[in-house]
Design an enzyme around this catalytic site. Structure first.
Site, PDB file in Angstrom:
ATOM      1  N   HIS A 150      36.637  39.887  26.553  1.00  0.00           N
ATOM      2  CA  HIS A 150      36.705  41.239  26.013  1.00  0.00           C
ATOM      3  C   HIS A 150      35.641  42.136  26.644  1.00  0.00           C
ATOM      4  CE1 HIS A 150      37.568  44.357  23.190  1.00  0.00           C
ATOM      5  NE2 HIS A 150      36.286  44.463  22.941  1.00  0.00           N
TER       6      HIS A 150
ATOM      7  N   ARG B  45      58.175  41.286  32.108  1.00  0.00           N
ATOM      8  CA  ARG B  45      58.029  39.821  32.164  1.00  0.00           C
ATOM      9  C   ARG B  45      58.698  39.215  30.943  1.00  0.00           C
ATOM     10  NH1 ARG B  45      52.168  37.116  32.219  1.00  0.00           N
ATOM     11  NH2 ARG B  45      52.154  37.688  30.034  1.00  0.00           N
TER      12      ARG B  45
ATOM     13  N   ASN C 237      44.811  35.424  36.857  1.00  0.00           N
ATOM     14  CA  ASN C 237      44.069  34.832  35.734  1.00  0.00           C
ATOM     15  C   ASN C 237      44.428  33.355  35.604  1.00  0.00           C
ATOM     16  OD1 ASN C 237      43.447  37.511  35.312  1.00  0.00           O
ATOM     17  ND2 ASN C 237      44.870  37.766  33.619  1.00  0.00           N
ATOM     18  N   ASP C 238      45.738  33.089  35.577  1.00  0.00           N
ATOM     19  CA  ASP C 238      46.160  31.690  35.449  1.00  0.00           C
ATOM     20  C   ASP C 238      46.022  30.939  36.773  1.00  0.00           C
ATOM     21  OD1 ASP C 238      46.851  31.007  32.773  1.00  0.00           O
ATOM     22  OD2 ASP C 238      48.487  32.451  32.899  1.00  0.00           O
TER      23      ASP C 238
ATOM     24  N   ARG D 130      40.336  29.401  31.561  1.00  0.00           N
ATOM     25  CA  ARG D 130      40.006  30.807  31.797  1.00  0.00           C
ATOM     26  C   ARG D 130      39.222  31.434  30.655  1.00  0.00           C
ATOM     27  NH1 ARG D 130      46.019  33.683  31.607  1.00  0.00           N
ATOM     28  NH2 ARG D 130      45.087  35.503  30.621  1.00  0.00           N
TER      29      ARG D 130
ATOM     30  N   CYS E 181      49.010  40.986  39.530  1.00  0.00           N
ATOM     31  CA  CYS E 181      48.964  41.638  38.217  1.00  0.00           C
ATOM     32  C   CYS E 181      47.938  40.982  37.291  1.00  0.00           C
ATOM     33  CB  CYS E 181      50.341  41.645  37.563  1.00  0.00           C
ATOM     34  SG  CYS E 181      51.000  40.013  37.249  1.00  0.00           S
TER      35      CYS E 181
HETATM   36  C1  PEP Z   1      47.789  36.118  34.843  1.00  0.00           C
HETATM   37  O1  PEP Z   1      47.811  34.929  34.510  1.00  0.00           O
HETATM   38  O2  PEP Z   1      47.065  36.561  35.754  1.00  0.00           O
HETATM   39  C2  PEP Z   1      48.643  37.089  34.133  1.00  0.00           C
HETATM   40  C3  PEP Z   1      48.749  38.332  34.566  1.00  0.00           C
HETATM   41  O3  PEP Z   1      49.276  36.659  33.016  1.00  0.00           O
HETATM   42  P1  PEP Z   1      48.529  36.529  31.569  1.00  0.00           P
HETATM   43  O4  PEP Z   1      47.149  37.080  31.735  1.00  0.00           O
HETATM   44  O5  PEP Z   1      49.376  37.290  30.617  1.00  0.00           O
HETATM   45  O6  PEP Z   1      48.572  35.059  31.352  1.00  0.00           O
HETATM   46 MG    MG Z   2      49.384  34.237  33.181  1.00  0.00          MG
END
Ligand code: PEP
Ligand code: MG
Length: 544
Positions: free
Chosen positions: A185, A316, A428-429, A439, A476
């Site tokens: 956050h 998505r 992120n993933d 993460r 993204c």
């Molecule tokens: C990601 O994993 O980078 C992503 C955009 O999806 P989320 O953050 O919703 O898992």
């Molecule tokens: Mg993701």
């Protein structure tokens, strides 16, 4: 002067006096047993009401997301389930009121944590409410951000949404936290405010200095007294941007927004986003007990899409499962949710869910006039991508893509691109799976740093696969919101960047500063760097 290192999550440099955010309260004792349990229990509800009232008052003075965060926390504080459980604990176990609130709230927080994902993140909010109610019972200063009277650097263990929702950006020069990661956050907030931030700075809370110089690009914090006198802030420059995402020599790199609600979409349009690169549909259903029917979903999606009539929007499909549990899915408990049945994997057993959603998205596209594409999360193989594309096209969607967030998918990008029209990299993933580093874990934030050369190499592989077949490759994840990384991503072959609305202008402006070849050069240097910090540093030098 001492120099400490963490992970830079929001760029810029600022110096000023330090304001420390009070730590959570110590655990209240379970003794002595109250002489009059009924009177003791009666202290709980007024304390909770006072907390809730105070938060509602703060909410009344602000707007937008800050208001929503404060109102949610206020509602949590007066949740009768929490107060009556605490009252019962006083009656049945003769606990002091503070201890009873502590145990009742922890029970709720544990249940949320066990659910994982987004629910687990709410556990932090329950702890925040718990501590506020206990402080109110005890008549002591509540934890959180003290009143800030002059421009300052805020240092905290981590920040809860209610801590930060109504922070005055004029008075906060920079954020530093001992915990937290790039998707915490604190990181999101700092980028939204356009102020430098460094997270995961071990030991910073124990440092005795009264001033700090924070460098969000280098990920460093210099503690000294001199910084107080300097009190200079070089805020992130939000240079002029004409609203068209492109490099200085006109190579297009679309600047898009991530949205989860109609409010997000409105903010994204106001920020000048050229479209939406990620609409997280699961945000519409986090509270739903039953699967919403086609008409309900169609109306919800159309509301989010409407501000983007005539513009491209990537929707998505549900990224749910054990990690982001939706009540109506009832997926059971998994020992390792991040590696479990999530994202598109849910649809293999329940294709009806996907078909319903595709039908609703196709309908919402018609209703809103947005140019809608659809993409699937958590795809691992080309077969899975082909399965999804066939179903989405059969459901009336013309442009179909998948996310690249599993390393296997990045390695199979060329094969996957044969089955779909585009891909979008969820950094992120992808970072969490490439580095085997949760993460959400502050201690592992350095591995989840989007500047890690190994992550950049995978992005480069996907970019190259897209270039060879002339199909678009987006990013993204949070990586897309770093203006200094934007050019490197473009240099790696990324053709669109999608981010939270506040980052849009800075990223658009950063892309326009150099020709694509310069970004390619910067990308090559970043790939060869021995560490994330070195990649950041060499990019800064190349693009100076
Ligand atoms: C990601 O994993 O980078 C992503 C955009 O999806 P989320 O953050 O919703 O898992
Ligand atoms: Mg993701």
């Amino acid at each position: 002067m001492s120099r400490m290192t963490g992970v830079g999550v929001s760029s810029g440099r600022a110096a000023g006096p330090i304001v420390r955010v009070a730590d959570p309260l110590p655990e209240p004792a379970a003794t002595p047993a109250p002489a009059d349990p009924a009177a003791e229990a009666a202290r709980i509800r007024p304390a909770a009401d006072a907390v809730s009232e105070g938060l509602f008052q703060r909410a009344a003075k602000v707007g937008g997301d800050a208001k929503a965060v404060l109102e949610t926390t206020a509602a949590m504080a007066m949740d009768p389930a929490l107060t009556s459980q605490a009252e019962q604990l006083v009656a049945t176990r003769s606990l002091p009121a503070s201890r009873a609130v502590f145990e009742a709230a922890n029970g709720f927080a544990d249940a949320l944590r066990a659910a994982g994902g987004y629910m687990a993140e709410r556990a932090r909010d329950v702890h925040d409410v718990r501590d506020r109610i206990i402080a109110s019972i005890e008549g002591i200063t509540p934890p959180g951000v003290p009143e800030i009277t002059e421009p300052s650097v805020l240092i905290a263990r981590d920040l809860a949404p209610a801590d930060t929702a109504d922070l005055d950006p004029e008075l906060v020069l920079a954020l530093v936290t001992e915990e937290g990661g790039p998707t915490s956050h604190t990181a999101i907030l700092a980028r939204a405010l356009g102020i430098p931030a460094v997270v995961a700075v071990r030991g910073v809370l124990d440092a005795a200095a009264s001033g700090a110089t924070v460098d969000g690009d280098e990920g460093t914090v210099e503690l000294s007294e001199a910084a107080v006198a300097a009190r200079a802030a070089e805020r992130t420059e939000h240079a002029d941007w004409d609203g068209v995402g492109r490099t200085a020599d006109d190579a297009p790199v679309k600047v898009l927004a991530n949205v989860g609600s109609a409010t997000d979409s409105t903010a994204a349009v106001e920020a000048g986003a050229q479209g939406v690169g990620l609409f997280r549909t699961e945000f519409c259903y986090l509270g739903a007990d039953e699967e919403p029917d086609v008409a309900t979903q169609r109306a919800a999606y159309a509301e989010v899409l409407a501000p983007f009539a005539g513009k491209p929007v990537v929707v998505r499909t549900l990224d749910a499962g054990a990690d982001k549990p939706l009540a109506f899915l009832d997926m059971g408990v998994e020992p390792n949710p991040a590696l479990g049945v999530r994202g598109l994997r849910v649809a293999f057993d329940r294709p009806d869910l996907l078909d319903t959603q595709i039908e609703a998205i196709a309908g919402a596209a018609q209703d809103s006039g947005a140019e809608v594409s659809v993409m699937a999360p958590m795809v691992a193989t080309a077969d899975e991508a082909a399965w999804f594309a066939e179903r989405a096209r059969a459901g009336g969607i013309d442009r179909v893509g998948v996310m690249i967030e599993v390393p296997a998918a990045a390695l199979s990008a060329a094969e996957i691109l044969q089955a779909v029209d585009f891909v979008s990299i969820g950094t992120n993933d992808l970072a969490q799976y490439v580095f085997a580093a949760d993460r959400m874990a502050g201690a592992l934030a350095g591995l989840n740093d989007p500047w890690q050369p190994a992550l950049l190499r995978l992005i480069g592989m996907v970019g190259e696969a897209g270039r060879l077949v002339d199909k678009s490759v987006g990013v993204c994840g949070e990586a897309a919101s770093d203006p200094h990384l934007a050019g490197v991503l473009a240099g790696l072959g990324v053709t669109s960047l999608s981010m939270n609305a506040p980052a849009v202008r800075a990223v658009g402006a950063a892309l326009a500063q150099h020709p694509l070849d310069t970004f390619r050069k910067a990308a090559r240097a970043a790939l060869e760097a021995p560490s994330a910090a070195a990649a950041r540093h060499t990019t800064k030098t190349t693009l100076a």
